[in-house]
Design a protein around this motif. Structure first.
Motif, short mmCIF file in Angstrom:
data_model
loop_
_atom_site.label_atom_id
_atom_site.label_comp_id
_atom_site.label_asym_id
_atom_site.label_seq_id
_atom_site.Cartn_x
_atom_site.Cartn_y
_atom_site.Cartn_z
N GLY A 1 0.79 -1.22 0.00
CA GLY A 1 0.00 0.00 0.00
C GLY A 1 0.82 1.27 0.00
O GLY A 1 0.65 2.15 -0.85
N ILE A 2 1.78 1.36 0.91
CA ILE A 2 2.56 2.59 1.02
C ILE A 2 3.40 2.81 -0.24
O ILE A 2 3.51 3.92 -0.74
CB ILE A 2 3.45 2.60 2.29
CG1 ILE A 2 4.28 3.88 2.41
CG2 ILE A 2 4.38 1.42 2.35
CD1 ILE A 2 3.53 5.03 2.96
N ASN A 3 3.95 1.71 -0.80
CA ASN A 3 4.71 1.85 -2.03
C ASN A 3 3.81 2.31 -3.18
O ASN A 3 4.21 3.11 -4.02
CB ASN A 3 5.40 0.54 -2.40
CG ASN A 3 6.59 0.28 -1.50
OD1 ASN A 3 7.23 1.21 -1.02
ND2 ASN A 3 6.88 -0.98 -1.25
N ALA A 4 2.59 1.77 -3.21
CA ALA A 4 1.64 2.21 -4.23
C ALA A 4 1.38 3.71 -4.11
O ALA A 4 1.27 4.42 -5.11
CB ALA A 4 0.33 1.44 -4.09
N ILE A 5 1.33 4.19 -2.89
CA ILE A 5 1.07 5.62 -2.68
C ILE A 5 2.24 6.46 -3.22
O ILE A 5 2.04 7.49 -3.85
CB ILE A 5 0.78 5.90 -1.20
CG1 ILE A 5 -0.59 5.30 -0.85
CG2 ILE A 5 0.79 7.39 -0.90
CD1 ILE A 5 -0.89 5.25 0.62
N TYR A 6 3.47 5.96 -2.98
CA TYR A 6 4.62 6.67 -3.55
C TYR A 6 4.51 6.71 -5.07
O TYR A 6 4.72 7.74 -5.70
CB TYR A 6 5.94 5.97 -3.16
CG TYR A 6 6.30 6.10 -1.70
CD1 TYR A 6 6.11 7.29 -1.02
CD2 TYR A 6 6.84 5.02 -1.01
CE1 TYR A 6 6.44 7.40 0.31
CE2 TYR A 6 7.18 5.13 0.32
CZ TYR A 6 6.98 6.33 0.97
OH TYR A 6 7.32 6.42 2.29
N PHE A 7 4.21 5.54 -5.68
CA PHE A 7 4.09 5.50 -7.13
C PHE A 7 3.00 6.44 -7.63
O PHE A 7 3.13 7.07 -8.68
CB PHE A 7 3.78 4.07 -7.60
CG PHE A 7 4.99 3.18 -7.66
CD1 PHE A 7 6.12 3.58 -8.36
CD2 PHE A 7 5.00 1.94 -7.04
CE1 PHE A 7 7.24 2.76 -8.42
CE2 PHE A 7 6.11 1.13 -7.09
CZ PHE A 7 7.23 1.53 -7.79
N MET A 8 1.91 6.54 -6.87
CA MET A 8 0.82 7.42 -7.28
C MET A 8 1.26 8.86 -7.38
O MET A 8 0.85 9.59 -8.29
CB MET A 8 -0.33 7.33 -6.28
CG MET A 8 -1.29 6.21 -6.59
SD MET A 8 -2.57 6.18 -5.35
CE MET A 8 -3.47 7.64 -5.81
N VAL A 9 2.09 9.28 -6.42
CA VAL A 9 2.59 10.65 -6.47
C VAL A 9 3.38 10.85 -7.75
O VAL A 9 3.23 11.86 -8.45
CB VAL A 9 3.46 10.95 -5.24
CG1 VAL A 9 4.00 12.37 -5.32
CG2 VAL A 9 2.67 10.77 -3.98
N GLY A 10 4.19 9.84 -8.10
CA GLY A 10 4.96 9.92 -9.33
C GLY A 10 4.04 10.00 -10.54
O GLY A 10 4.27 10.80 -11.46
N LEU A 11 2.99 9.19 -10.53
CA LEU A 11 2.06 9.19 -11.66
C LEU A 11 1.37 10.55 -11.81
O LEU A 11 1.13 11.02 -12.92
CB LEU A 11 1.01 8.10 -11.47
CG LEU A 11 1.52 6.66 -11.63
CD1 LEU A 11 0.46 5.66 -11.22
CD2 LEU A 11 1.96 6.42 -13.05
#
Lengths: 280, 295
Positions: free
Chosen positions: B171-181
């Motif tokens: 989950g937390i890694n997905a959130i980091y990726f989302m910021v990048g997206l």
């Protein structure tokens, strides 16, 4: 235009399976936590009778008996993490400001020296840190936790603060200097209010890492009534080993403080963290 | 312009940072290096200089160290090959513009990350329980698969820990990726799609290259986190790592040697080996990611 519309619609259809995947992820993520909540309302008989479904009557008494033990650890953790956060916020914003806005000899060298050490795993220094803290007479005191947490968290925090102050436009500061403000006034009345989002991020990264730190308290704290929550939960687990309802009620209670903080401030936390460290 | 005060002031202002850092961080780091060349058993005994003996013994004679290293690497590989791609997938889905309740999902996926390690360990004790546990009972039994002895059989311990890691960190890694997206201008993707690129081509040639900085960040955190793994396996299978030490990580090993047996010199050598491994892996990873940019 028509073709663009068609594309949108196709995208929409494609998204349905994705939504289902998302839901599946969500269920998998949340189910264990729901299980904890369900179990927290059960008596032992209910627990052994039916492992994973809720059963009536609900035993609210579990919560009061868990709270009687757990509150102590929560208060401790609030005190320890709170003092750590305050100290880090103060030291890191001053240091970050200086690193971002002043020019002085060895600045870059000093800063890089600090930053590379961020790679050093905390556990590396476990043994000498313990000897140091013991020699300072801090074993089994809050000072053992706070001193080490502050110095450990300072690196990332100063880094985050520095990148934030660097990103502020120079005109803001120029305006203040023209109005005759001294450097400390610029810092307190201009920079700190502007940096509030990043200070919040720093506070939250510190909160997460200190609140759930287990290994350092395990090494330095021995008295039951001085334990922070993460360690207290371990004690609590062995004290209530056979009383599943109370045990899980304690877990639910212990999760509430962080959940509340993050429910309110999560968006802030993520954007601060990523904007600070990733663009650096 | 600012006179002499301006020259000393910067050092004065960073001195609290300096002092705290030097005493409680830098000093132990150096002290630890020194200690790793000594034999010290117990906290009050005088240390005896033995050169590289600790390191030599670690690599050549200490099977348990090799075991812990293998276990930890197993976990790190799992976390890089399973958790990171899973997080990226999740982020791509969460990023889709039509999603409702995005904030809610974000919070949902974040909750495991702020749950205390002890609680996670106990919950997953129930998840992996042999007879009544969630996985064996709810997932495998309906498929007609026999009970897996997750925490009782050596070969299943690390997969169990990786599953736990996936639950906690995806989950937390997905959130980091989302910021990048979010930082990728939508026009780029639009343009690629108008030029006839498929979804996959857009992802591979537009999205992924632009995500590189976030990917580097996530991978670095994953490597550091993996090699520091302590609380979850310790609670799940105990400090000895369960059957045949299959769940013993390097940090757990350091802890048992240093604080159960009070072999401080040896523990420091373990710590430094760990630090060197993390440093090398992080650098290799950063270089690899940069190399991909060149082509």
């Amino acid at each position: 235009m028509a073709s663009l519309n068609r594309k949108r619609i196709r995208l929409g259809n494609h998204d349905l399976p994705f939504q289902l995947v998302l839901l599946a992820f969500g269920i998998v993520t949340f189910f264990p936590l729901v299980l904890v909540i369900i179990t927290s309302f059960k008596s032992n008989t209910q627990f052994y009778h039916n492992f994973w479904l809720p059963e009536l009557p609900l035993h609210f008494g579990n919560y009061s008996s868990a709270l009687r033990i757990i509150w102590r650890y929560i208060v401790n953790s609030v005190l320890y993490s709170g003092s750590t956060i305050c100290l880090i916020a103060m030291i890191a914003s001053v240091a970050g400001y200086v690193f971002a806005r002043f020019i002085f000899p060895f600045k870059t060298a000093l800063f890089l020296g600090f930053i590379t050490l961020i790679m050093v795993p905390g556990v590396l220094t476990l043994a000498p840190r313990f000897v140091l803290v013991r020699d300072l007479g801090l074993v089994n005191t809050p000072g053992a936790l706070i001193s080490v947490w502050v110095s450990g968290g300072l690196v990332l925090s100063t880094w985050l603060m520095r990148s934030y102050f660097e990103s502020l436009p120079q005109e803001l500061f120029d305006a203040a200097y023209v109005d005759g403000a001294a450097e400390w006034q610029v810092f307190i009345y201009v920079s700190v209010p502007l940096a509030r989002p990043m200070i919040a991020t720093v506070a939250m990264t510190t909160l997460i890492s200190t609140w759930n730190d287990l290994i350092w308290p395990l090494v330095t704290i021995t008295d039951k009534d001085k334990m922070p929550l993460a360690m207290g939960l371990m004690q609590f687990s062995s004290d209530f080993e056979t009383d599943w309802g109370t045990l899980f009620a304690g877990y639910v209670i212990s999760s509430i403080p962080l959940l509340c903080v993050f429910a309110v401030a999560m968006r802030q936390f993520i954007s601060g963290l990523t904007s600070g460290s990733i663009k650096a | 312009m600012f006179g002499r005060g301006r020259k000393i002031a910067p050092y004065l202002f960073i001195s609290p940072f300096f002092i705290g850092y030097a005493i409680f961080f830098l000093y132990p780091v150096i002290q630890s290096l020194q200690l790793s060349f000594y034999r010290q058993v117990g906290l009050n005994k005088a240390p005896r200089f033995i050169g590289f003996d600790n390191y030599v013994r670690l690599v050549t004679k200490d099977d348990l160290f090799i075991k812990a290293l293998t276990n930890t690497t197993y976990y790190a590989l799992g976390s890089i090959l399973i958790i990171v791609p899973l997080a990226l997938l999740l982020a791509l889905i969460l990023h889709s513009p039509k999603l409702r309740l995005r904030e809610f999902f974000r919070f949902l996926y974040f909750t495991p990350n702020i749950t205390a390690g002890v609680v996670v360990g106990i919950i997953f004790g129930l998840v992996f329980e042999e007879q009544y546990g969630l996985i064996n009972n709810l997932l495998l039994a309906p498929l007609g698969i026999d009970n897996v002895r997750w925490l009782r059989e050596a070969r299943w311990v690390m997969p169990a820990v990786i599953l736990l890691g996936a639950w906690k960190w995806t989950g937390i890694n997905a959130i980091y990726f989302m910021v990048g997206l979010q930082n990728i201008p939508p026009e780029l993707k639009e343009a690629a799609r108008v030029d006839g690129a498929t979804r996959w081509q857009v992802f591979w040639h537009v999205t992924l290259p632009l995500l590189r900085p976030i990917l580097a960040f996530v991978l670095t955190i994953a490597i550091i986190g993996s090699y520091n793994l302590f609380a979850e396996p310790a609670i799940l299978v105990g400090l000895e790592g369960g059957p045949n030490n299959a769940g013993m990580t390097m940090t757990m090993y350091l802890y048992t040697r240093g604080f159960r047996e009070l072999k401080m010199g040896y523990a420091s050598a373990i710590g430094y080996s760990l630090a060197v491994i993390i440093l090398v892996l992080s650098v290799v990873q950063l270089v690899l990611i940069r190399a991909f940019r060149e082509d």
